[in-house]
Design a protein around this motif. Structure first.
Motif, PDB file in Angstrom:
ATOM      1  N   ILE A 189       0.857  -1.202   0.000  1.00  0.00           N
ATOM      2  CA  ILE A 189       0.000   0.000   0.000  1.00  0.00           C
ATOM      3  C   ILE A 189       0.888   1.246   0.000  1.00  0.00           C
ATOM      4  O   ILE A 189       0.668   2.207  -0.744  1.00  0.00           O
ATOM      5  CB  ILE A 189      -0.949  -0.009   1.225  1.00  0.00           C
ATOM      6  N   THR A 190       1.933   1.218   0.816  1.00  0.00           N
ATOM      7  CA  THR A 190       2.839   2.372   0.927  1.00  0.00           C
ATOM      8  C   THR A 190       3.606   2.592  -0.380  1.00  0.00           C
ATOM      9  O   THR A 190       3.768   3.734  -0.831  1.00  0.00           O
ATOM     10  CB  THR A 190       3.839   2.145   2.086  1.00  0.00           C
ATOM     11  N   ILE A 191       4.063   1.509  -0.966  1.00  0.00           N
ATOM     12  CA  ILE A 191       4.803   1.639  -2.235  1.00  0.00           C
ATOM     13  C   ILE A 191       3.911   2.280  -3.293  1.00  0.00           C
ATOM     14  O   ILE A 191       4.338   3.187  -4.022  1.00  0.00           O
ATOM     15  CB  ILE A 191       5.333   0.258  -2.692  1.00  0.00           C
TER      16      ILE A 191
ATOM     17  N   LEU B 164      18.761 -13.068  -6.157  1.00  0.00           N
ATOM     18  CA  LEU B 164      19.511 -13.118  -4.901  1.00  0.00           C
ATOM     19  C   LEU B 164      20.941 -12.686  -5.169  1.00  0.00           C
ATOM     20  O   LEU B 164      21.528 -13.063  -6.193  1.00  0.00           O
ATOM     21  CB  LEU B 164      19.510 -14.538  -4.327  1.00  0.00           C
ATOM     22  N   THR B 165      21.505 -11.902  -4.269  1.00  0.00           N
ATOM     23  CA  THR B 165      22.876 -11.444  -4.436  1.00  0.00           C
ATOM     24  C   THR B 165      23.504 -11.210  -3.061  1.00  0.00           C
ATOM     25  O   THR B 165      22.799 -11.128  -2.050  1.00  0.00           O
ATOM     26  CB  THR B 165      22.921 -10.125  -5.260  1.00  0.00           C
ATOM     27  N   ASP B 166      24.828 -11.084  -3.054  1.00  0.00           N
ATOM     28  CA  ASP B 166      25.503 -10.652  -1.823  1.00  0.00           C
ATOM     29  C   ASP B 166      26.179  -9.300  -2.059  1.00  0.00           C
ATOM     30  O   ASP B 166      27.067  -8.908  -1.310  1.00  0.00           O
ATOM     31  CB  ASP B 166      26.515 -11.703  -1.336  1.00  0.00           C
ATOM     32  N   ASP B 167      25.704  -8.597  -3.098  1.00  0.00           N
ATOM     33  CA  ASP B 167      26.290  -7.300  -3.448  1.00  0.00           C
ATOM     34  C   ASP B 167      25.250  -6.188  -3.276  1.00  0.00           C
ATOM     35  O   ASP B 167      24.414  -5.963  -4.162  1.00  0.00           O
ATOM     36  CB  ASP B 167      26.768  -7.359  -4.905  1.00  0.00           C
ATOM     37  N   PRO B 168      25.278  -5.486  -2.145  1.00  0.00           N
ATOM     38  CA  PRO B 168      24.260  -4.456  -1.884  1.00  0.00           C
ATOM     39  C   PRO B 168      24.225  -3.351  -2.947  1.00  0.00           C
ATOM     40  O   PRO B 168      23.134  -2.917  -3.344  1.00  0.00           O
ATOM     41  CB  PRO B 168      24.669  -3.881  -0.520  1.00  0.00           C
ATOM     42  N   SER B 169      25.387  -2.907  -3.423  1.00  0.00           N
ATOM     43  CA  SER B 169      25.408  -1.823  -4.420  1.00  0.00           C
ATOM     44  C   SER B 169      24.718  -2.254  -5.705  1.00  0.00           C
ATOM     45  O   SER B 169      23.923  -1.489  -6.283  1.00  0.00           O
ATOM     46  CB  SER B 169      26.837  -1.409  -4.750  1.00  0.00           C
ATOM     47  N   ALA B 170      25.010  -3.464  -6.142  1.00  0.00           N
ATOM     48  CA  ALA B 170      24.371  -3.959  -7.365  1.00  0.00           C
ATOM     49  C   ALA B 170      22.869  -4.088  -7.163  1.00  0.00           C
ATOM     50  O   ALA B 170      22.081  -3.787  -8.066  1.00  0.00           O
ATOM     51  CB  ALA B 170      24.974  -5.307  -7.756  1.00  0.00           C
ATOM     52  N   ALA B 171      22.474  -4.500  -5.964  1.00  0.00           N
ATOM     53  CA  ALA B 171      21.045  -4.720  -5.695  1.00  0.00           C
ATOM     54  C   ALA B 171      20.236  -3.435  -5.829  1.00  0.00           C
ATOM     55  O   ALA B 171      19.103  -3.447  -6.300  1.00  0.00           O
ATOM     56  CB  ALA B 171      20.869  -5.310  -4.299  1.00  0.00           C
ATOM     57  N   VAL B 172      20.804  -2.315  -5.409  1.00  0.00           N
ATOM     58  CA  VAL B 172      20.021  -1.062  -5.365  1.00  0.00           C
ATOM     59  C   VAL B 172      20.095  -0.284  -6.673  1.00  0.00           C
ATOM     60  O   VAL B 172      19.367   0.701  -6.845  1.00  0.00           O
ATOM     61  CB  VAL B 172      20.473  -0.146  -4.203  1.00  0.00           C
ATOM     62  N   ARG B 173      20.964  -0.701  -7.596  1.00  0.00           N
ATOM     63  CA  ARG B 173      21.261   0.111  -8.778  1.00  0.00           C
ATOM     64  C   ARG B 173      20.012   0.499  -9.570  1.00  0.00           C
ATOM     65  O   ARG B 173      19.893   1.622 -10.019  1.00  0.00           O
ATOM     66  CB  ARG B 173      22.258  -0.640  -9.669  1.00  0.00           C
ATOM     67  N   GLU B 174      19.064  -0.416  -9.713  1.00  0.00           N
ATOM     68  CA  GLU B 174      17.860  -0.099 -10.494  1.00  0.00           C
ATOM     69  C   GLU B 174      16.607  -0.145  -9.630  1.00  0.00           C
ATOM     70  O   GLU B 174      15.497  -0.300 -10.140  1.00  0.00           O
ATOM     71  CB  GLU B 174      17.722  -1.084 -11.657  1.00  0.00           C
ATOM     72  N   ALA B 175      16.790  -0.001  -8.329  1.00  0.00           N
ATOM     73  CA  ALA B 175      15.649  -0.186  -7.420  1.00  0.00           C
ATOM     74  C   ALA B 175      14.975   1.144  -7.097  1.00  0.00           C
ATOM     75  O   ALA B 175      15.639   2.128  -6.789  1.00  0.00           O
ATOM     76  CB  ALA B 175      16.120  -0.855  -6.140  1.00  0.00           C
ATOM     77  N   ARG B 176      13.660   1.129  -7.154  1.00  0.00           N
ATOM     78  CA  ARG B 176      12.883   2.295  -6.730  1.00  0.00           C
ATOM     79  C   ARG B 176      12.678   2.265  -5.211  1.00  0.00           C
ATOM     80  O   ARG B 176      12.544   3.293  -4.574  1.00  0.00           O
ATOM     81  CB  ARG B 176      11.526   2.260  -7.449  1.00  0.00           C
ATOM     82  N   VAL B 177      12.657   1.043  -4.670  1.00  0.00           N
ATOM     83  CA  VAL B 177      12.395   0.857  -3.240  1.00  0.00           C
ATOM     84  C   VAL B 177      13.581   0.149  -2.601  1.00  0.00           C
ATOM     85  O   VAL B 177      14.006  -0.903  -3.078  1.00  0.00           O
ATOM     86  CB  VAL B 177      11.125   0.002  -3.023  1.00  0.00           C
ATOM     87  N   LEU B 178      14.116   0.736  -1.539  1.00  0.00           N
ATOM     88  CA  LEU B 178      15.174   0.095  -0.745  1.00  0.00           C
ATOM     89  C   LEU B 178      14.557  -0.264   0.591  1.00  0.00           C
ATOM     90  O   LEU B 178      14.017   0.613   1.285  1.00  0.00           O
ATOM     91  CB  LEU B 178      16.353   1.055  -0.526  1.00  0.00           C
TER      92      LEU B 178
ATOM     93  N   ASP C 200      15.832   9.019   9.011  1.00  0.00           N
ATOM     94  CA  ASP C 200      15.221  10.281   9.436  1.00  0.00           C
ATOM     95  C   ASP C 200      15.282  11.345   8.345  1.00  0.00           C
ATOM     96  O   ASP C 200      15.152  12.539   8.634  1.00  0.00           O
ATOM     97  CB  ASP C 200      15.912  10.777  10.720  1.00  0.00           C
ATOM     98  N   SER C 201      15.464  10.914   7.107  1.00  0.00           N
ATOM     99  CA  SER C 201      15.597  11.867   6.003  1.00  0.00           C
ATOM    100  C   SER C 201      14.354  11.871   5.117  1.00  0.00           C
ATOM    101  O   SER C 201      13.442  11.059   5.285  1.00  0.00           O
ATOM    102  CB  SER C 201      16.808  11.510   5.138  1.00  0.00           C
ATOM    103  N   GLU C 202      14.375  12.749   4.153  1.00  0.00           N
ATOM    104  CA  GLU C 202      13.279  12.857   3.176  1.00  0.00           C
ATOM    105  C   GLU C 202      13.143  11.610   2.319  1.00  0.00           C
ATOM    106  O   GLU C 202      12.082  11.369   1.734  1.00  0.00           O
ATOM    107  CB  GLU C 202      13.541  14.052   2.234  1.00  0.00           C
ATOM    108  N   ARG C 203      14.206  10.844   2.227  1.00  0.00           N
ATOM    109  CA  ARG C 203      14.163   9.638   1.390  1.00  0.00           C
ATOM    110  C   ARG C 203      13.386   8.502   2.067  1.00  0.00           C
ATOM    111  O   ARG C 203      13.107   7.479   1.440  1.00  0.00           O
ATOM    112  CB  ARG C 203      15.588   9.139   1.088  1.00  0.00           C
ATOM    113  N   SER C 204      13.081   8.665   3.335  1.00  0.00           N
ATOM    114  CA  SER C 204      12.463   7.591   4.104  1.00  0.00           C
ATOM    115  C   SER C 204      10.950   7.763   4.153  1.00  0.00           C
ATOM    116  O   SER C 204      10.441   8.869   4.337  1.00  0.00           O
ATOM    117  CB  SER C 204      13.044   7.621   5.520  1.00  0.00           C
ATOM    118  N   VAL C 205      10.217   6.629   4.007  1.00  0.00           N
ATOM    119  CA  VAL C 205       8.749   6.686   4.098  1.00  0.00           C
ATOM    120  C   VAL C 205       8.270   5.835   5.277  1.00  0.00           C
ATOM    121  O   VAL C 205       7.137   5.373   5.295  1.00  0.00           O
ATOM    122  CB  VAL C 205       8.094   6.231   2.781  1.00  0.00           C
TER     123      VAL C 205
END
Ligand code: CP
Ligand code: NVA
Length: 366
Positions: free
Chosen positions: A194-196, A270-284, A338-343
Motif C-alpha cells: 500500500i505504501t509503495i 539473490l545477491t551478496d552485493d548491496p550496491s548492485a542490488a540497489v542500482r535499479e531499485a525504486r524501493v530500498l 530520518d531523512s526525506e528519502r524515508s517513508v
C-alpha cells in the motif's frame, strides 16, 4: 479464512486491498458471487489464471486517500456503524483475540484500531500468560479462543504452532490471521505494498507501476512475505544478504511456484552485493539483522546497512522503507531513516490501513 502468509490471499484479493472501492464492496456484500473482485474487472493479459493482470487494474475510489486529510492517529476509515460501505457487519459486537508471544507495538496497535473500525472489541493475550504448549497445548488454546472470539490474530514464535492452531480455527470456520511468525509477516507486507503504491502512483486507481524492490539484510519473515507480495504484483525484487542469511533453495522453489501460480513476470534475484542490488531499485527495504527469537548475531552484516553511501548507488527517486523497530547505525543509518528519502512513518501508519481493509475483506468471507 486462514491467512498464514500473503499468498493465502488471491491476487484479486490483494488488488482489492490496495484499492478497495465503496461501490465494489457494496455490490459484493449485497449478493456476492464467487471470489472478491476489484470494482472494475482487470483485463487479463499475461497474469490471468483467474488472477488478472495487476499492472492494468483500475479500481474505484480509495477510502484511505479520501480521508487522508484526517488528523494523524485517526483511523483511515470510520468507526462502527459509519463505514464507507466496506464489508459486512459480521464483526459488529464481536470480540477478536490477539495473541502475542513476542513484543509488538505497530501490529498490536493496528489490530486494536482495525477491530474497533469493524465494530469488534479486541482482547489481547500477551507474553507467556497463555502458556502455549506449556500450560496447555496450542490446539486447546485455539479451541478456547474459537469458542469465545470471532477472529483470532496470532504472533507466535514458531510458524508450525500457527499451523496447528489454524487447523482448529479452520474446523470452527473462524478466521485466523498471522501477526508475525518466524516464517512470515503478511499484514506487514500488505502495508508495505500500500505504501509503495502511495509513493509511486500519481493517484489511487492509476495502473500499477512496474518497479524493482531491493531488500537488504537478513532474508527473514518480513523479506519472505514482501517477496511474495512483489511476485503477486509483478514487481521485481532483489534480496541482498550475506552468506548464511540468504534464502535457500526451498524458498527459491516456493517463489517460483507462486510466480507460476500468479502468472507473474516478476523476477526474484539473490545477491551478496548491496550496491548492485540497489542500482535499479525504486524501493530500498531493510529490517533488523536479528529477528525476535533468533539466536544469530549481527556478525557478517557489515556493508549491508542502508546508509548515505549506498543511496549514491540507487536511482535519485529511490525511497527507503523499514518495517520497524529500527536499529539506527546498524541496518539503517540515522541520516537515512530520518531523512526525506524515508517513508517509514507512512509505512507504519499503513499498518492500520492494511489491517482494517483485511478485516473488512474477511468480514465478507463465508
Ligand atoms: N513492524 C512490526 O510488526 O512492528 P511491531 O513488532 O511493533 O508490531
Ligand atoms: N524480522 C523482525 C520483524 C519485526 C517486526 C522480527 O521477526 O523480529
Amino acid at each position: 479464512m486462514i491467512i498464514d502468509d500473503i499468498d493465502a490471499l488471491s491476487v484479486e484479493q490483494i488488488l482489492w486491498l490496495l484499492d478497495p472501492s465503496v461501490e465494489g464492496t457494496q455490490s459484493r456484500s449485497k449478493g456476492r458471487q464467487g471470489p472478491l473482485s476489484p470494482a472494475v474487472s482487470p483485463p487479463t493479459n499475461g497474469m490471468e489464471g483467474a488472477q488478472g493482470d495487476p499492472s492494468t487494474v483500475v479500481a474505484g475510489g480509495d477510502p484511505h486517500h479520501e480521508v487522508a486529510e484526517q488528523p494523524r492517529g485517526q483511523s483511515s476509515l470510520v468507526g462502527p456503524g459509519e463505514s464507507l460501505g466496506l464489508g459486512s457487519d459480521r464483526f459488529v459486537g464481536a470480540t477478536m483475540a490477539g495473541v502475542f508471544e513476542h513484543p509488538s507495538l505497530r501490529t498490536r496497535s493496528a489490530f486494536a484500531g482495525a477491530a474497533y473500525a469493524v465494530g469488534a472489541l479486541p482482547v489481547f493475550f500477551v507474553g507467556d500468560e497463555i502458556g502455549i504448549d506449556s500450560r496447555e497445548s496450542a490446539e486447546d488454546v485455539a479451541h478456547l479462543l474459537c469458542e469465545h472470539h470471532q477472529l483470532i490474530g496470532a504472533r507466535l514464535r514458531h510458524h508450525r504452532t500457527f499451523a496447528r492452531m489454524a487447523e482448529v480455527a479452520r474446523a470452527y470456520e473462524r478466521p485466523m490471521v498471522n501477526l508475525l511468525t518466524d516464517w512470515a509477516h503478511p499484514t506487514q507486507a500488505l502495508a508495505d505494498v500500500i505504501t509503495i503504491l502511495e509513493h509511486t502512483r500519481a493517484q489511487p486507481g492509476d495502473p500499477l507501476p512496474s518497479l524493482r524492490i531491493a531488500y537488504l539484510g537478513d532474508a527473514n519473515n518480513v523479506a519472505r512475505s514482501l517477496t511474495k507480495a512483489a511476485i503477486a504484483l509483478g514487481w521485481d525484487i532483489t534480496i541482498a544478504a550475506p552468506n548464511g542469511h540468504q534464502f535457500g533453495i526451498e524458498d527459491v522453489a516456493a517463489f517460483e511456484t507462486y510466480r507460476e501460480l500468479c502468472g507473474s513476470k516478476a523476477r526474484v534475484e539473490l545477491t551478496d552485493d548491496p550496491s548492485a542490488a540497489v542500482r535499479e531499485a525504486r524501493v530500498l527495504y531493510t529490517d533488523t539483522w536479528v529477528s525476535m527469537g533468533a539466536s544469530g548475531t549481527t556478525e557478517g552484516f557489515e556493508g549491508f546497512g542502508i546508509d548515505e553511501e549506498l543511496l549514491l548507488s540507487a536511482p535519485e527517486d529511490a525511497f527507503v522503507m523499514h518495517c520497524l523497530p529500527a536499529h539506527r547505525g546498524m541496518e539503517i543509518a540515522a541520516s537515512v531513516i530520518d531523512s526525506e528519502r524515508s517513508v517509514v512513518w507512512a509505512q507504519a501508519r499503513n499498518r492500520l490501513v492494511a489491517m482494517e481493509r483485511l478485516f473488512w475483506l474477511i468480514s465478507e468471507e463465508d
